[in-house]
Design a protein around this motif. Structure first.
Motif, mmCIF file in Angstrom:
data_model
loop_
_atom_site.group_PDB
_atom_site.id
_atom_site.type_symbol
_atom_site.label_atom_id
_atom_site.label_comp_id
_atom_site.label_asym_id
_atom_site.label_seq_id
_atom_site.Cartn_x
_atom_site.Cartn_y
_atom_site.Cartn_z
ATOM 1 N N SER A 28 37.847 37.843 41.129
ATOM 2 C CA SER A 28 39.032 38.403 40.481
ATOM 3 C C SER A 28 40.303 37.616 40.808
ATOM 4 O O SER A 28 41.311 37.777 40.126
ATOM 5 N N ALA A 50 38.160 40.058 35.120
ATOM 6 C CA ALA A 50 38.001 41.107 36.125
ATOM 7 C C ALA A 50 38.659 42.408 35.672
ATOM 8 O O ALA A 50 38.139 43.496 35.920
ATOM 9 N N ILE A 87 37.861 44.972 42.774
ATOM 10 C CA ILE A 87 38.480 44.223 41.682
ATOM 11 C C ILE A 87 39.995 44.327 41.770
ATOM 12 O O ILE A 87 40.714 43.326 41.642
ATOM 13 N N ILE A 130 42.774 41.233 42.031
ATOM 14 C CA ILE A 130 43.786 41.041 40.994
ATOM 15 C C ILE A 130 45.186 41.217 41.571
ATOM 16 O O ILE A 130 46.115 40.467 41.250
#
Length: 210
Positions: A89, A96, A131, A135
């Protein structure tokens, strides 16, 4: 929650010790999720409808009860290049993000029908937490902001397709299965597809979008 390696989403059956402690704390406070036929059907309907609304092809969905009387389900979506068991990610935040939407959409389906329990979908929420952490690091935002955006997108997809969602959930609850041919008939009347790019929040770099 801060997983030891948030950039890689691993298989659902390999939680870290920290993730297990997080899940166990929720269960200790709120109890085990009821895993009823109703909320299981709404959970799978969330996955199925969100996938269809983003343009992915549904193959089959099932519900089954285990030896303890707990209901659970499984839905299969054809490979699209978006889904996968592992994703970095940090390097692929757009992909993602869409995986996160699909993964959290079962929980979103339960919440849409007010059947969600605080301990619902802990395995999938662990994956989405991973995730979100990756991110967040890549985009310079809080992980809670990422989670909110994913959950909001999944809820929007379900609400936009509320009739399809209800039909899918009812069919699963009644028949314990939903096949592609039947779902395609439902979609021909009620599916409203949504542009994937429109689901991306402003802080996620859209020039990288699929």
């Amino acid at each position: 929650m801060t997983p030891s390696n948030p950039s890689i989403v691993q298989a659902l059956n390999r939680p870290t010790q920290h993730e297990m402690q997080w899940a166990e704390a929720i269960v200790a406070q709120h109890g085990v999720e009821p895993s009823s036929l109703t909320n299981s059907s709404e959970h799978e309907a969330g996955h199925i409808v969100c996938a269809a609304a983003m343009g992915f092809h549904f193959k089959a969905g099932y519900l089954a009860r285990d030896k303890h009387g707990m209901w659970g389900g499984y839905s299969e979506v054809m490979p699209s290049g978006i889904f996968g068991d592992e994703i970095n990610s940090l390097e692929e935040p757009i992909r993602a993000f869409f995986i996160g939407i699909h993964t959290i959409s079962g929980w979103a389906g339960e919440m849409f029908k007010h059947s969600a329990h605080p301990a619902s979908s802990l395995d999938e929420r662990i994956v989405v937490n991973r995730i979100c952490a990756g991110i967040a690091k890549a985009q310079g935002v809080d992980a809670e902001v990422v989670m909110g955006a994913m959950l909001g997108a999944a809820t929007y997809l379900i609400a936009t397709n509320a009739v399809l969602f209800d039909t899918t959930a009812c069919t699963l609850k009644l028949n314990k299965r939903l096949m592609r041919s039947e779902f395609e008939r439902y979609c021909s009347r009620n599916l409203k597809q949504v542009s994937m790019v429109s689901l991306l929040p402003e802080w996620l770099h859209k020039e990288e979008a699929v």
